[in-house]
Design a protein around this motif. Sequence first.
Motif, PDB file in Angstrom:
ATOM      1  N   THR A 111       2.368  -1.615  -1.080  1.00 32.02           N
ATOM      2  CA  THR A 111       1.377  -0.943  -1.923  1.00 32.02           C
ATOM      3  C   THR A 111       0.713   0.271  -1.276  1.00 32.02           C
ATOM      4  O   THR A 111       0.031   1.023  -1.967  1.00 32.02           O
ATOM      5  N   TYR A 112       0.931   0.461   0.027  1.00 31.72           N
ATOM      6  CA  TYR A 112       0.346   1.655   0.648  1.00 31.72           C
ATOM      7  C   TYR A 112       0.982   2.921   0.105  1.00 31.72           C
ATOM      8  O   TYR A 112       0.411   3.999   0.160  1.00 31.72           O
ATOM      9  N   ARG A 113       2.176   2.768  -0.430  1.00 31.39           N
ATOM     10  CA  ARG A 113       2.963   3.948  -0.820  1.00 31.39           C
ATOM     11  C   ARG A 113       2.396   4.653  -2.045  1.00 31.39           C
ATOM     12  O   ARG A 113       2.149   5.858  -2.007  1.00 31.39           O
ATOM     13  N   ALA A 114       2.218   3.884  -3.129  1.00 33.15           N
ATOM     14  CA  ALA A 114       1.763   4.545  -4.368  1.00 33.15           C
ATOM     15  C   ALA A 114       0.615   3.810  -5.049  1.00 33.15           C
ATOM     16  O   ALA A 114      -0.189   4.430  -5.723  1.00 33.15           O
ATOM     17  N   LEU A 115       0.539   2.482  -4.843  1.00 30.72           N
ATOM     18  CA  LEU A 115      -0.490   1.752  -5.583  1.00 30.72           C
ATOM     19  C   LEU A 115      -1.888   2.156  -5.130  1.00 30.72           C
ATOM     20  O   LEU A 115      -2.732   2.548  -5.946  1.00 30.72           O
ATOM     21  N   HIS A 116      -2.145   2.066  -3.814  1.00 28.21           N
ATOM     22  CA  HIS A 116      -3.481   2.443  -3.336  1.00 28.21           C
ATOM     23  C   HIS A 116      -3.747   3.939  -3.540  1.00 28.21           C
ATOM     24  O   HIS A 116      -4.856   4.298  -3.940  1.00 28.21           O
ATOM     25  N   PRO A 117      -2.760   4.811  -3.329  1.00 27.42           N
ATOM     26  CA  PRO A 117      -2.976   6.216  -3.713  1.00 27.42           C
ATOM     27  C   PRO A 117      -3.343   6.363  -5.195  1.00 27.42           C
ATOM     28  O   PRO A 117      -4.216   7.151  -5.544  1.00 27.42           O
ATOM     29  N   LEU A 118      -2.684   5.595  -6.067  1.00 28.12           N
ATOM     30  CA  LEU A 118      -3.036   5.664  -7.486  1.00 28.12           C
ATOM     31  C   LEU A 118      -4.496   5.254  -7.692  1.00 28.12           C
ATOM     32  O   LEU A 118      -5.221   5.841  -8.497  1.00 28.12           O
ATOM     33  N   PHE A 119      -4.911   4.227  -6.942  1.00 28.20           N
ATOM     34  CA  PHE A 119      -6.308   3.786  -7.034  1.00 28.20           C
ATOM     35  C   PHE A 119      -7.271   4.894  -6.598  1.00 28.20           C
ATOM     36  O   PHE A 119      -8.404   4.949  -7.063  1.00 28.20           O
ATOM     37  N   ASN A 120      -6.825   5.744  -5.676  1.00 26.10           N
ATOM     38  CA  ASN A 120      -7.708   6.840  -5.253  1.00 26.10           C
ATOM     39  C   ASN A 120      -7.995   7.810  -6.403  1.00 26.10           C
ATOM     40  O   ASN A 120      -8.984   8.541  -6.359  1.00 26.10           O
ATOM     41  N   ILE A 121      -7.160   7.756  -7.414  1.00 31.67           N
ATOM     42  CA  ILE A 121      -7.438   8.548  -8.616  1.00 31.67           C
ATOM     43  C   ILE A 121      -8.118   7.693  -9.687  1.00 31.67           C
ATOM     44  O   ILE A 121      -9.166   8.047 -10.204  1.00 31.67           O
ATOM     45  N   LEU A 122      -7.510   6.519  -9.968  1.00 32.03           N
ATOM     46  CA  LEU A 122      -7.963   5.736 -11.121  1.00 32.03           C
ATOM     47  C   LEU A 122      -9.020   4.680 -10.795  1.00 32.03           C
ATOM     48  O   LEU A 122      -9.776   4.277 -11.675  1.00 32.03           O
ATOM     49  N   GLN A 123      -9.030   4.199  -9.565  1.00 32.17           N
ATOM     50  CA  GLN A 123      -9.916   3.086  -9.204  1.00 32.17           C
ATOM     51  C   GLN A 123     -10.557   3.317  -7.831  1.00 32.17           C
ATOM     52  O   GLN A 123     -10.528   2.414  -6.979  1.00 32.17           O
ATOM     53  N   PHE A 166       3.759  13.810 -10.637  1.00 29.72           N
ATOM     54  CA  PHE A 166       3.591  14.051  -9.200  1.00 29.72           C
ATOM     55  C   PHE A 166       3.531  12.711  -8.446  1.00 29.72           C
ATOM     56  O   PHE A 166       3.383  11.655  -9.070  1.00 29.72           O
ATOM     57  N   TYR A 167       3.672  12.796  -7.126  1.00 29.85           N
ATOM     58  CA  TYR A 167       3.808  11.557  -6.339  1.00 29.85           C
ATOM     59  C   TYR A 167       3.315  11.784  -4.904  1.00 29.85           C
ATOM     60  O   TYR A 167       3.579  12.830  -4.314  1.00 29.85           O
ATOM     61  N   PRO A 168       2.617  10.808  -4.316  1.00 28.81           N
ATOM     62  CA  PRO A 168       2.101  10.944  -2.947  1.00 28.81           C
ATOM     63  C   PRO A 168       3.172  10.595  -1.911  1.00 28.81           C
ATOM     64  O   PRO A 168       3.305   9.439  -1.525  1.00 28.81           O
ATOM     65  N   VAL A 169       3.912  11.584  -1.474  1.00 21.98           N
ATOM     66  CA  VAL A 169       5.007  11.337  -0.521  1.00 21.98           C
ATOM     67  C   VAL A 169       4.471  10.784   0.799  1.00 21.98           C
ATOM     68  O   VAL A 169       5.054   9.864   1.378  1.00 21.98           O
ATOM     69  N   ALA A 170       3.354  11.314   1.249  1.00 25.83           N
ATOM     70  CA  ALA A 170       2.786  10.857   2.531  1.00 25.83           C
ATOM     71  C   ALA A 170       1.312  10.517   2.348  1.00 25.83           C
ATOM     72  O   ALA A 170       0.446  11.360   2.571  1.00 25.83           O
TER      73      ALA A 170
END
Lengths: 758, 758
Positions: free
Chosen positions: A378-390, A678-682
């Motif tokens: 989940t470090y890859r995209a889930l938590h980054p997604l939370f940085n926007i949505l949650q 878009f996607y958080p590569v790093a």
Amino acid sequence: MKSILLLPLLASFAIAQTNYIHYVKPLTGTQRMGHTYPGATAPFGMVQLSPDTDTLMYEKNGKYQKEVYQYCAGYQYEDRTIVGFSHTHFSGTGHSDLGDFLIMPTTGKLQLNPGTAEHPESGYRSLYAHVNEIAEPAYYKVKLDDHDILAELTATTRVGFHQYTFPKSDSAHIILDLMHGIYNYDGKNVWTFVRVENDTLVTGYRQTSGWGRTRTLYFAMAFSKPFTSYGHAKYDTSVYRGFWRKFDERKNFPEMAGRNIRAYFDFNTNENEQIKIKFALSPVSTEGALKNLLAEIPDWDFERVKSESQKQWNEELGKVSVTMLSQKDMETFYTSLYHTFLGPTLYMDVDGRYKGIDQNIHTADGFTNYSTFSLWDTYRALHPLFNILQPNRNGDMIRSMLAHYDQSVHKMLPVWSHHANENWCMIGYHSVSVIADAFVKGNLSFDAVKALAACVQTARTKYYDGLEYYMSMGYVPEDKNSSSVSKTLEYAYDDWAIAQMAKKLGNESIYNEFTNRSQNFVNVFDTKIGFARPKLSDGTWRADFNTLSTHGQGFIEGNSWNYSLHVPHDVPEMIALIGGRKKFTAYLDSLFMMHLPDEFFAETEDITREGIIGNYVHGNEPSHHVPYLYNWTDQPWKTQERVRQILKLKYSNTPDGLSGNDDCGQMSAWYIFSALGFYPVAPGSEQYSIGSPLVKTASIKLENGKTITIEVKNQSEKNVYVQKILLNGKEWKNNYFLHSDLMNGADIVFEMGEKRKR
Amino acid sequence: MKSILLLPLLASFAIAQTNYIHYVKPLTGTQRMGHTYPGATAPFGMVQLSPDTDTLMYEKNGKYQKEVYQYCAGYQYEDRTIVGFSHTHFSGTGHSDLGDFLIMPTTGKLQLNPGTAEHPESGYRSLYAHVNEIAEPAYYKVKLDDHDILAELTATTRVGFHQYTFPKSDSAHIILDLMHGIYNYDGKNVWTFVRVENDTLVTGYRQTSGWGRTRTLYFAMAFSKPFTSYGHAKYDTSVYRGFWRKFDERKNFPEMAGRNIRAYFDFNTNENEQIKIKFALSPVSTEGALKNLLAEIPDWDFERVKSESQKQWNEELGKVSVTMLSQKDMETFYTSLYHTFLGPTLYMDVDGRYKGIDQNIHTADGFTNYSTFSLWDTYRALHPLFNILQPNRNGDMIRSMLAHYDQSVHKMLPVWSHHANENWCMIGYHSVSVIADAFVKGNLSFDAVKALAACVQTARTKYYDGLEYYMSMGYVPEDKNSSSVSKTLEYAYDDWAIAQMAKKLGNESIYNEFTNRSQNFVNVFDTKIGFARPKLSDGTWRADFNTLSTHGQGFIEGNSWNYSLHVPHDVPEMIALIGGRKKFTAYLDSLFMMHLPDEFFAETEDITREGIIGNYVHGNEPSHHVPYLYNWTDQPWKTQERVRQILKLKYSNTPDGLSGNDDCGQMSAWYIFSALGFYPVAPGSEQYSIGSPLVKTASIKLENGKTITIEVKNQSEKNVYVQKILLNGKEWKNNYFLHSDLMNGADIVFEMGEKRKR
């Protein structure tokens, strides 16, 4: 003028009215390898009340049973029987636990064994048909054919709510099976305890070993109608020959305890009579469970609870309002969004108390405590997604991780933790990525100085998984520690994340130390062949090496073809190591186009053939950023092409709609990001690499009150290529957005076309 | 004038200086059936740190092992080896549990198995010799010959303090055996957990089933010197094949968990180097244990702790200052007094928190919570003794019992409870006797109205042990429930105790109901034969009946000869049922003088031949009041004679000095009362039946500041007959004292002689 001014208001009103939950298909991923569960849960809820369709044991004759793997979430769509409804489930994991407190309503002769799938009549389980099954967010309904009972489930954060509609019967039963569990094995149950407080209230707990080595969950169970009698059976081989002869504890004796217990409660029912059960959980005590029960569901109004939990879901899902090309896409999108909001799961009582990893009871002071951190995923995209949505929830998750660190005897942040246990699953120390990413992106809700210290301490735990070698030699030697290349690459990335945080905090020495460490990926690249490759402790490359093979080759859940691309934090250097930009482009092309022979496919874990494209393995996580790497070549349109291909081929709105384990939302988070363009590569960087949006429009409501709007002009199945991007009305030439470009509100316009442009 | 006035002050000063602990021989009762432990404990302390000399299992091949019975307190004087020092022990029980957290210091090759008594060199245990052993209150010392280690133990209320003097060794070890336990059986350990917090601090817990079905005890263990390395071995058959492969958890891995674990800690030692361990317990959590540790022993001064705990003992023992005819008598007296102050044991953390019988954590609000209530034994004389010597503690014990009631799912007061468990041992509901006795004797520290309700509710629990029959039929029928006569007699007595409390509270309906119930003893007396006798549910007497036999005859721990005398609350009616005063006197004479054939002696439990006089069984409790029953005949001098005989024959100051299980102090409490000259035949009544004092003088300091002084004129071995009694200077003709006669301070003079007088 006036009417024009009103338009946006009306529009937003219309959005608020959208019933997003109708787009969510919780059965998605329940077939094959998705490992999702279809039952009822509140957003990030502690209770996941869901049907289990089999009871396979983890071990048989001392050997791991491969079949049990299918039941990571308890439910397989192809099964014909339901064993019952248990209260805890992981979503999308590739290893498992939980399945606590199975409830099954039955009629007729009391049977306390579950019976077999082949002969459901031999036990309490029941045949069911999908035609009689409805799964919605926070609502699940199924007809139990063998017992002529309609089962309905809903849930609040901490309480499962059952509503069973019985036929007329003088022999109706509710079974509480405390032996049932997911990934059970003989001896997994450590202890169970049940108290019949009165004829409508039962409390108790289940303590297990297993993936969570020392795990206890408490419950309080209230019935809407008094039972007429009750009892239990015990299946222990070793029972103390003490003074319990004084009672026949099997029948109407209000205190039951043992390793293996099944309890039952008897009723007489009229035609269509409903018996309801409120079943509250607590990580702390039965007292805590009872408090949770009373606080969250004070009455017996099933419809109200269902409606309020669904309203909660609607609000969460409504944070992203999209239009898409088809109903199928809409359903896939909101089902994915639903999957990303299932966890990490809340893990505390209404009074803020929870069990810590030190097995003591703590109070979450000023934050909500979360559990179930599948961080390698989940470090890859889930938590980054939370940085926007949650971002608020993500801040609380980080505070939960820091509490874990405080309580950890290892003084380590979580690796893969659930229910007050570190299960040490997978590799790396990706908590640091989650923390650094949030901090770099401006989340100030946690103590960053302390958090950095926790990251550093974690990354210096010598006895952890080859770290001592990594720290002294610059890589993990394969002859000392397996999956050595994967570990080296992931440690290096994590170290870079730590460095980014140190940089922002102005801690130069940590920044330097970890920037140096972050370059360790170089040490496992064999530039002669242009692949990452296992190195031995004498500094030589391991001779026996196959770039297509995963097992025993220095990798985990990915072969060298995939893992060699895992330098998200220094793509230019990685490109150089592989042989320069041209060779790198060809490498990516080959990856997507080559055929992965069956012998090597068999080594990819957790996925079906549908989970791969060529040798690119989307069903596992290590390559999730790979489609975006064309942005570092002169052919970024290939990113756009591949992303759209994956969005369409690897995701769907049907039970078989996930091509691999959803992995606690990571697979779905990839979908949400990529569908938005878009996607958080790093993670740890502010950059989002731009792909090809699948939405037509999107409106993202941020917690700070701002909105990101995305308009995709000329969107169509064919028009996968980005022609032009406008950010806040100005043309945007970069192939990335920065987080800060978005979070003060942003207006993005993609212009699409069927020709490669950007 | 002045000098005369000073005399009493000086005298009391002299008393305060008396070192009572020198009279205490904790080894008394450790041989044969006494079942006491010789180790270190504070008065009523939660920690009982004591050597265990064997590790027998409760079961072997599924069968109860008779030999394990000897090890109820872990130690048998005749054994040649010590296994180690564990932290919890019952004193004098006839069934057992505990033995938690065994510590053993060793030198040489690390051995993690205890080895056998025959071959101690095969394990970590050690030979020892009594010549190298010293046992005092709160202090125990022994030389461990095999390891050349001097072991010293002391304890505060919640913390055991170990001091080990090592030889020079580069291979010194401290073993922490979490598998060890008393009355262990395969599967008794439910779970154990150990955290190595740092190189001087270890925490964890042990969870067991067994006599206490669901019992967990937590610890915190501090070392005076850092260990150089550590590890553990696991002996589980079923271990989860999870992700623990990541570590070699056996060596220097700080988190251990499993069902069966032995941990060790390594040291290098110099000649005569001392390694000290503070080992704190908690019923709540490791956090609680650590708080207890820091609160009770903040430093490493073993001598100070020993001295303060011994001072505490001296103060407790000094509540009764006696002079006697011999040093042996003095030692027997103070050893008995010591035994009465070992329990019930405190069961809560320094912050007042404890685990309740509902398995939730509670806070003792305004009282000290106690556990280990062996009530079938201790209601007779121990709690009555506390009404004189420890009324505050007794009040807290009653409040603890009421908390148990509140938390009990049965809504019952304790029967035999320990460590948050009801073990249901023995019969009756004698909590009610303890409560009524305290209330009738003026203890107002608990809510009497609530307490009465608890007593009544307990006595109406239909499913408890034949109570439904007793309530509906007036007796327990032997064909429905075994030990039926004993139960009927004890229920009747308990009911009378409830009635006395109701009377004082003015609750007429309860008084009437329970006064009626208290007459139920009549229903099990066969007046044709003048014996209590098992009755069947059809109202007929059981035909197969032997007044000398215990087993299967309707009795428990006493045959009909003894149990027929168990109507302490209505001796006149009992005398009538046996056949009138003359027949009754002859009955008593026969009891003491007849020969109990071996076949029937074999049925008396828990005692040696020394435990009986004729057919009078002093080693068990049901007859403890019997010697005093001559006071209801015209030959009260026989009471005086028999009491003196028992005091001299059945008690001593040597390891074999107890003729039966001390039963948590009941045997010893009988001694204290009887040595002082009176005994509570029917607790719940204010009356103390007068016997024949063994002391020469006694001064009893009451908590209310008053003093009871007893002067025994012409005391000698021969002068066992009371000639005359003066109470506060006036001749006292009654053969009883009332509690209220004593508690405002009293001056009692016995005049003794060698001729029968009174």
